[in-house]
Design an enzyme around this catalytic site. Sequence first.
Site, PDB file in Angstrom:
ATOM      1  N   HIS A   1       2.867  -0.734  10.034  1.00 34.24           N
ATOM      2  CA  HIS A   1       3.040   0.661   9.607  1.00 34.24           C
ATOM      3  C   HIS A   1       1.650   1.281   9.513  1.00 34.24           C
ATOM      4  O   HIS A   1       0.759   0.720   8.868  1.00 34.24           O
ATOM      5  CB  HIS A   1       3.743   0.747   8.253  1.00 34.24           C
ATOM      6  CG  HIS A   1       3.527   2.068   7.590  1.00 34.24           C
ATOM      7  ND1 HIS A   1       3.750   3.258   8.249  1.00 34.24           N
ATOM      8  CD2 HIS A   1       3.053   2.407   6.371  1.00 34.24           C
ATOM      9  CE1 HIS A   1       3.444   4.259   7.451  1.00 34.24           C
ATOM     10  NE2 HIS A   1       3.004   3.773   6.310  1.00 34.24           N
TER      11      HIS A   1
ATOM     12  N   HIS B  21       5.112  11.366   7.421  1.00 36.17           N
ATOM     13  CA  HIS B  21       4.495  10.143   6.897  1.00 36.17           C
ATOM     14  C   HIS B  21       3.670   9.421   7.963  1.00 36.17           C
ATOM     15  O   HIS B  21       2.449   9.425   7.893  1.00 36.17           O
ATOM     16  CB  HIS B  21       5.598   9.239   6.319  1.00 36.17           C
ATOM     17  CG  HIS B  21       5.086   8.043   5.596  1.00 36.17           C
ATOM     18  ND1 HIS B  21       5.838   7.319   4.702  1.00 36.17           N
ATOM     19  CD2 HIS B  21       3.894   7.408   5.654  1.00 36.17           C
ATOM     20  CE1 HIS B  21       5.118   6.319   4.226  1.00 36.17           C
ATOM     21  NE2 HIS B  21       3.933   6.344   4.797  1.00 36.17           N
TER      22      HIS B  21
ATOM     23  N   GLY C 268      -1.501   2.090   5.271  1.00 32.31           N
ATOM     24  CA  GLY C 268      -0.875   1.238   6.274  1.00 32.31           C
ATOM     25  C   GLY C 268      -0.627  -0.165   5.745  1.00 32.31           C
ATOM     26  O   GLY C 268      -1.108  -0.535   4.662  1.00 32.31           O
TER      27      GLY C 268
ATOM     28  N   SER D 180       2.661  -5.235  -0.277  1.00 32.91           N
ATOM     29  CA  SER D 180       2.650  -3.833   0.085  1.00 32.91           C
ATOM     30  C   SER D 180       3.807  -3.075  -0.548  1.00 32.91           C
ATOM     31  O   SER D 180       4.929  -3.594  -0.640  1.00 32.91           O
ATOM     32  CB  SER D 180       2.755  -3.718   1.610  1.00 32.91           C
ATOM     33  OG  SER D 180       3.062  -2.397   1.964  1.00 32.91           O
ATOM     34  N   SER D 181       3.545  -1.830  -0.927  1.00 37.41           N
ATOM     35  CA  SER D 181       4.601  -0.982  -1.502  1.00 37.41           C
ATOM     36  C   SER D 181       5.690  -0.691  -0.464  1.00 37.41           C
ATOM     37  O   SER D 181       6.773  -0.226  -0.817  1.00 37.41           O
ATOM     38  CB  SER D 181       3.995   0.327  -2.006  1.00 37.41           C
ATOM     39  OG  SER D 181       3.311   0.977  -0.947  1.00 37.41           O
ATOM     40  N   GLU D 182       5.397  -0.948   0.829  1.00 37.43           N
ATOM     41  CA  GLU D 182       6.409  -0.743   1.886  1.00 37.43           C
ATOM     42  C   GLU D 182       7.138  -2.046   2.213  1.00 37.43           C
ATOM     43  O   GLU D 182       7.680  -2.203   3.312  1.00 37.43           O
ATOM     44  CB  GLU D 182       5.761  -0.178   3.150  1.00 37.43           C
ATOM     45  CG  GLU D 182       5.117   1.180   2.991  1.00 37.43           C
ATOM     46  CD  GLU D 182       6.079   2.325   2.721  1.00 37.43           C
ATOM     47  OE1 GLU D 182       7.283   2.073   2.503  1.00 37.43           O
ATOM     48  OE2 GLU D 182       5.609   3.470   2.704  1.00 37.43           O
TER      49      GLU D 182
ATOM     50  N   HIS E  65      -0.843   5.271  10.111  1.00 37.99           N
ATOM     51  CA  HIS E  65      -0.861   6.738  10.068  1.00 37.99           C
ATOM     52  C   HIS E  65      -1.775   7.278  11.166  1.00 37.99           C
ATOM     53  O   HIS E  65      -2.764   7.964  10.881  1.00 37.99           O
ATOM     54  CB  HIS E  65      -1.377   7.230   8.707  1.00 37.99           C
ATOM     55  CG  HIS E  65      -0.603   6.740   7.528  1.00 37.99           C
ATOM     56  ND1 HIS E  65      -1.071   6.828   6.233  1.00 37.99           N
ATOM     57  CD2 HIS E  65       0.608   6.148   7.426  1.00 37.99           C
ATOM     58  CE1 HIS E  65      -0.188   6.323   5.397  1.00 37.99           C
ATOM     59  NE2 HIS E  65       0.842   5.890   6.090  1.00 37.99           N
TER      60      HIS E  65
HETATM   61  P1  13P Z   1       0.300  -0.184   0.558  1.00 38.88           P
HETATM   62  O1  13P Z   1      -1.193  -0.189   0.323  1.00 38.88           O
HETATM   63  O2  13P Z   1       1.072  -0.426  -0.707  1.00 38.88           O
HETATM   64  O3  13P Z   1       0.670  -1.148   1.668  1.00 38.88           O
HETATM   65  O4  13P Z   1       0.737   1.277   1.025  1.00 38.88           O
HETATM   66  C1  13P Z   1       0.068   1.963   2.032  1.00 38.88           C
HETATM   67  C2  13P Z   1       0.942   2.940   2.748  1.00 38.88           C
HETATM   68  O5  13P Z   1       0.547   3.402   3.799  1.00 38.88           O
HETATM   69  C3  13P Z   1       2.246   3.337   2.185  1.00 38.88           C
HETATM   70  O6  13P Z   1       3.027   3.976   3.145  1.00 38.88           O
END
Ligand code: 13P
Length: 231
Positions: A104, A167, A38, A83-85, A106
């Site tokens: 974001h 996802h 997240g 974050s990767s998002e 889950h």
């Molecule tokens: P990050 O730790 O890079 O924010 O990614 C977590 C994630 O849930 C990717 O969808």
Amino acid sequence: MNAEDVNEVSPPRRDTARAVLETAQAMYAKGLVEGTAGNVSGRVGDGTFCLTPSSLGYEAMRTTDLVIVDADGAVLAGNGHPSSEKALHLACYRQWAEVGGVVHCHPLYASMFAVARQTIPAAIEEVVIYIGGDVEVCDYHLTGSDELGEAVAAAMGERSAVLMANHGLVTVGRDPADALHAALVVERTAHIVWGARLLGKPGSVPEKVNEDFAGVYRWVRESTWGAESRP
Ligand code: 13P
């Protein structure tokens, strides 16, 4: 060290960083994510955005780990990697000027609907008031991709939440805490609908009530979200 420490930056950036951290830790405490999954962000209001760092535990996270980026995603301040998002968060801010926070996560029941690729129906009145209507599912795109960000922004439309196929969930709000509230409302609704379907054939909120409450949602969004209402 990327640039400035977020604690040394301007008061609006510092306040947004605190709001993002508080929301990220609450998201974890509420069980909407496991481990480092997240991410949370906030619009500063000076053209920059504050994001949680990638792959860092929430309990140990400090404002100094958060990252300030510009609208193109270039890092301006903070120690962590964004974050990767990042693309997903920035796509939401680009799409809606009034959005001040993005979450974001889950969550268990909402993610079941995301995997089954089923809309979460607005079967409870509060969903329409806080989300604007049903929570749709956007097509699958690889985590972290620009395509995912564009698909999320397109599928969310003028509501506060959308599911990402296989996802999880993305929500928006007037600030990070508001986006987290939206995520909690969606998760609670997904749980209720899941259970109601086991009990029998769930009923629906009357169409007229849904239309009226969607009007309330739009009014609140238009009149209380936006830069002027931010700290
Ligand atoms: P990050 O730790 O890079 O924010 O990614 C977590 C994630 O849930 C990717 O969808």
